[in-house]
Design a protein around this motif. Structure first.
Motif, PDB file in Angstrom:
ATOM      1  N   THR A 278     -33.496 -12.887 -41.637  1.00 23.86           N
ATOM      2  CA  THR A 278     -34.405 -13.019 -40.293  1.00 23.86           C
ATOM      3  C   THR A 278     -33.246 -13.045 -39.279  1.00 23.86           C
ATOM      4  O   THR A 278     -32.755 -14.319 -38.945  1.00 23.86           O
ATOM      5  CB  THR A 278     -35.524 -14.197 -40.045  1.00 23.86           C
ATOM      6  N   THR A 279     -33.053 -11.973 -38.491  1.00 20.34           N
ATOM      7  CA  THR A 279     -31.705 -12.148 -37.534  1.00 20.34           C
ATOM      8  C   THR A 279     -32.378 -12.511 -36.346  1.00 20.34           C
ATOM      9  O   THR A 279     -33.462 -12.062 -35.729  1.00 20.34           O
ATOM     10  CB  THR A 279     -31.303 -10.698 -37.219  1.00 20.34           C
ATOM     11  N   PRO A 280     -31.530 -13.596 -35.608  1.00 21.30           N
ATOM     12  CA  PRO A 280     -32.058 -14.092 -34.295  1.00 21.30           C
ATOM     13  C   PRO A 280     -31.627 -13.342 -33.235  1.00 21.30           C
ATOM     14  O   PRO A 280     -31.309 -12.148 -33.400  1.00 21.30           O
ATOM     15  CB  PRO A 280     -31.186 -15.525 -34.304  1.00 21.30           C
ATOM     16  N   ALA A 281     -31.978 -13.656 -31.956  1.00 23.52           N
ATOM     17  CA  ALA A 281     -31.617 -12.961 -30.769  1.00 23.52           C
ATOM     18  C   ALA A 281     -30.043 -12.527 -30.909  1.00 23.52           C
ATOM     19  O   ALA A 281     -29.259 -13.431 -31.341  1.00 23.52           O
ATOM     20  CB  ALA A 281     -32.032 -13.551 -29.738  1.00 23.52           C
ATOM     21  N   PRO A 282     -29.535 -11.696 -30.649  1.00 25.89           N
ATOM     22  CA  PRO A 282     -28.020 -11.076 -30.597  1.00 25.89           C
ATOM     23  C   PRO A 282     -27.263 -12.088 -29.676  1.00 25.89           C
ATOM     24  O   PRO A 282     -27.768 -12.363 -28.759  1.00 25.89           O
ATOM     25  CB  PRO A 282     -27.959  -9.637 -30.368  1.00 25.89           C
ATOM     26  N   THR A 283     -26.231 -12.528 -30.318  1.00 22.71           N
ATOM     27  CA  THR A 283     -25.133 -13.300 -29.277  1.00 22.71           C
ATOM     28  C   THR A 283     -24.234 -12.267 -28.346  1.00 22.71           C
ATOM     29  O   THR A 283     -24.600 -11.187 -28.272  1.00 22.71           O
ATOM     30  CB  THR A 283     -24.037 -13.915 -30.214  1.00 22.71           C
ATOM     31  N   GLU A 284     -23.834 -12.703 -27.450  1.00 20.85           N
ATOM     32  CA  GLU A 284     -23.106 -11.967 -26.528  1.00 20.85           C
ATOM     33  C   GLU A 284     -22.039 -11.175 -27.090  1.00 20.85           C
ATOM     34  O   GLU A 284     -21.775  -9.882 -26.880  1.00 20.85           O
ATOM     35  CB  GLU A 284     -22.501 -12.905 -25.294  1.00 20.85           C
ATOM     36  N   ARG A 285     -21.501 -11.594 -28.141  1.00 15.91           N
ATOM     37  CA  ARG A 285     -20.443 -11.137 -28.977  1.00 15.91           C
ATOM     38  C   ARG A 285     -21.097  -9.660 -29.602  1.00 15.91           C
ATOM     39  O   ARG A 285     -20.676  -8.751 -29.446  1.00 15.91           O
ATOM     40  CB  ARG A 285     -19.850 -11.756 -29.984  1.00 15.91           C
ATOM     41  N   GLU A 286     -22.437 -10.227 -30.090  1.00 17.88           N
ATOM     42  CA  GLU A 286     -23.161  -8.876 -31.049  1.00 17.88           C
ATOM     43  C   GLU A 286     -23.475  -7.948 -30.185  1.00 17.88           C
ATOM     44  O   GLU A 286     -23.794  -6.907 -30.369  1.00 17.88           O
ATOM     45  CB  GLU A 286     -24.145  -9.624 -31.708  1.00 17.88           C
ATOM     46  N   LYS A 287     -23.933  -8.327 -28.791  1.00 13.11           N
ATOM     47  CA  LYS A 287     -24.453  -7.417 -27.775  1.00 13.11           C
ATOM     48  C   LYS A 287     -23.212  -6.421 -27.500  1.00 13.11           C
ATOM     49  O   LYS A 287     -23.404  -5.156 -27.087  1.00 13.11           O
ATOM     50  CB  LYS A 287     -24.772  -8.024 -26.479  1.00 13.11           C
ATOM     51  N   SER A 288     -21.864  -6.529 -27.671  1.00 10.27           N
ATOM     52  CA  SER A 288     -20.953  -5.986 -27.332  1.00 10.27           C
ATOM     53  C   SER A 288     -20.502  -4.830 -28.455  1.00 10.27           C
ATOM     54  O   SER A 288     -19.652  -4.021 -28.493  1.00 10.27           O
ATOM     55  CB  SER A 288     -19.523  -6.549 -26.970  1.00 10.27           C
ATOM     56  N   GLN A 289     -21.115  -5.252 -29.646  1.00 14.54           N
ATOM     57  CA  GLN A 289     -20.818  -4.451 -30.838  1.00 14.54           C
ATOM     58  C   GLN A 289     -21.647  -3.172 -31.127  1.00 14.54           C
ATOM     59  O   GLN A 289     -22.583  -3.026 -30.353  1.00 14.54           O
ATOM     60  CB  GLN A 289     -21.096  -5.145 -32.196  1.00 14.54           C
ATOM     61  N   MET A 290     -21.355  -2.360 -31.990  1.00 16.04           N
ATOM     62  CA  MET A 290     -22.355  -1.116 -32.185  1.00 16.04           C
ATOM     63  C   MET A 290     -23.572  -1.650 -32.601  1.00 16.04           C
ATOM     64  O   MET A 290     -23.443  -2.793 -33.270  1.00 16.04           O
ATOM     65  CB  MET A 290     -21.646  -0.377 -33.340  1.00 16.04           C
ATOM     66  N   TYR A 291     -24.600  -1.020 -32.440  1.00 17.87           N
ATOM     67  CA  TYR A 291     -25.946  -1.584 -32.543  1.00 17.87           C
ATOM     68  C   TYR A 291     -26.024  -2.220 -34.023  1.00 17.87           C
ATOM     69  O   TYR A 291     -26.584  -3.101 -34.404  1.00 17.87           O
ATOM     70  CB  TYR A 291     -26.851  -0.765 -32.097  1.00 17.87           C
ATOM     71  N   PHE A 292     -25.929  -1.319 -34.818  1.00 16.08           N
ATOM     72  CA  PHE A 292     -26.087  -1.257 -36.391  1.00 16.08           C
ATOM     73  C   PHE A 292     -25.196  -2.579 -37.065  1.00 16.08           C
ATOM     74  O   PHE A 292     -25.388  -2.937 -38.239  1.00 16.08           O
ATOM     75  CB  PHE A 292     -26.042  -0.254 -37.142  1.00 16.08           C
ATOM     76  N   GLN A 293     -24.141  -3.020 -36.409  1.00 10.42           N
ATOM     77  CA  GLN A 293     -23.039  -3.507 -36.912  1.00 10.42           C
ATOM     78  C   GLN A 293     -23.784  -5.122 -37.409  1.00 10.42           C
ATOM     79  O   GLN A 293     -23.378  -5.372 -38.622  1.00 10.42           O
ATOM     80  CB  GLN A 293     -22.109  -3.875 -35.951  1.00 10.42           C
ATOM     81  N   ARG A 294     -24.409  -5.822 -36.529  1.00 10.73           N
ATOM     82  CA  ARG A 294     -25.159  -7.043 -37.086  1.00 10.73           C
ATOM     83  C   ARG A 294     -25.729  -6.870 -38.356  1.00 10.73           C
ATOM     84  O   ARG A 294     -26.262  -7.919 -38.952  1.00 10.73           O
ATOM     85  CB  ARG A 294     -25.795  -7.685 -35.813  1.00 10.73           C
TER      86      ARG A 294
END
Length: 273
Positions: free
Chosen positions: A81-97
């Motif tokens: 269950t993935t939480p809301a993306p962090t600022e770092r994750e927002k900067s990544q390729m969408y599928f990366q997380r």
């Protein structure tokens, strides 16, 4: 395929029958036994299974996942269950997380909501641009094709709930102290935007229901039937076989050899019930 596996698929009652709790629990027990057999095969064969669940708030995703996982090994069946993306994750390729959670050999990974957030909640709530949505709808086919080609068994389920049943369930969250935590401001806003979600769902199906990664829709107004039908369906989609088991017998306990229980002043939990 074992005879027990075949017989378990005959257990769920026909749609016209009343599904009483005794029948539900008996059928669920048979399906749990088959899930354990599937688990043993996954571990033994090194299979990789990825199951994702999508649907509106209140559609029954959590209850279905709980029904699947309550009798299996959580080290084999992992729920994401993935939480809301962090600022770092927002900067990544969408599928990366999401990619880091995909199953390795001998694992079953279940996503309680998935990368399809972009085609649903993110789109409807304005958390991404329309250009990003269209890029996703094209790119997800490439990602899922790569997943399947790598040997992952990918199963995508959409739980379809009626507006009337969703209303009943969300109202129950308001009045039930055990469920109030399930209701968030986002749930209320998504409830308000029923038809925006319908349009988003329709385009998602149109663009991502592929022959190598199809969508399977389960009507979930009847939670019990939905759970049984989904478990039975996924068992039929995983080509598992019986794995021979060693006969298990409990060994004899060692002799006390002089041991005595200590007279220790244990701090006992009060007997209130």
């Amino acid at each position: 395929m074992s005879d027990k596996k075949k017989s378990s698929k005959k257990s769920p009652p026909s749609p016209g029958e009343t599904l009483d709790n005794k029948t539900y629990l008996k059928t669920l027990r048979h399906l749990h036994e088959e899930l354990v057999r599937m688990q043993e095969w996954v571990v033994k064969s090194g299979a990789k299974v990825c199951i994702l669940f999508e649907g509106r708030d209140g559609a029954g995703k959590g209850g279905t996942i709980k029904a699947i996982t309550e009798r299996v090994n959580p080290r084999v069946f992992r729920v994401i269950t993935t939480p809301a993306p962090t600022e770092r994750e927002k900067s990544q390729m969408y599928f990366q997380r999401y990619l880091s959670h995909l199953p390795a050999a001998g694992e079953v990974v279940i996503f309680d909501r998935s990368w399809y957030n972009r085609a649903g909640v993110e789109r409807v709530m304005g958390f991404c641009t329309e250009e990003q949505v269209q890029e996703f709808l094209v790119g997800v086919q490439l990602i899922e094709r790569a997943m399947v080609h790598s040997g992952i068994i990918l199963l995508k389920y959409w739980l379809e709930v009626s507006p009337e049943e969703q209303t009943r369930r969300l109202e129950a969250r308001i009045t039930d102290e055990r469920k109030i935590w399930k209701l968030s401001p986002m749930d209320l806003e998504s409830y308000h935007r029923w038809f925006d979600y319908s349009r988003a769902r329709d385009e998602m199906f149109e663009k991502t229901d592929t022959n190598f990664a199809p969508w399977f829709v389960a009507h979930s107004d009847d939670k019990k039937r939905a759970r049984l039908n989904i478990i039975s369906h996924l068992l039929g989609k995983v080509p598992y076989e019986d794995v021979p088991r060693d006969k298990v017998e409990l060994p004899r306990r060692q002799k006390a050899d002089g041991y005595q229980e200590p007279d220790y002043p244990f701090k006992l939990v009060p007997t209130q019930y």
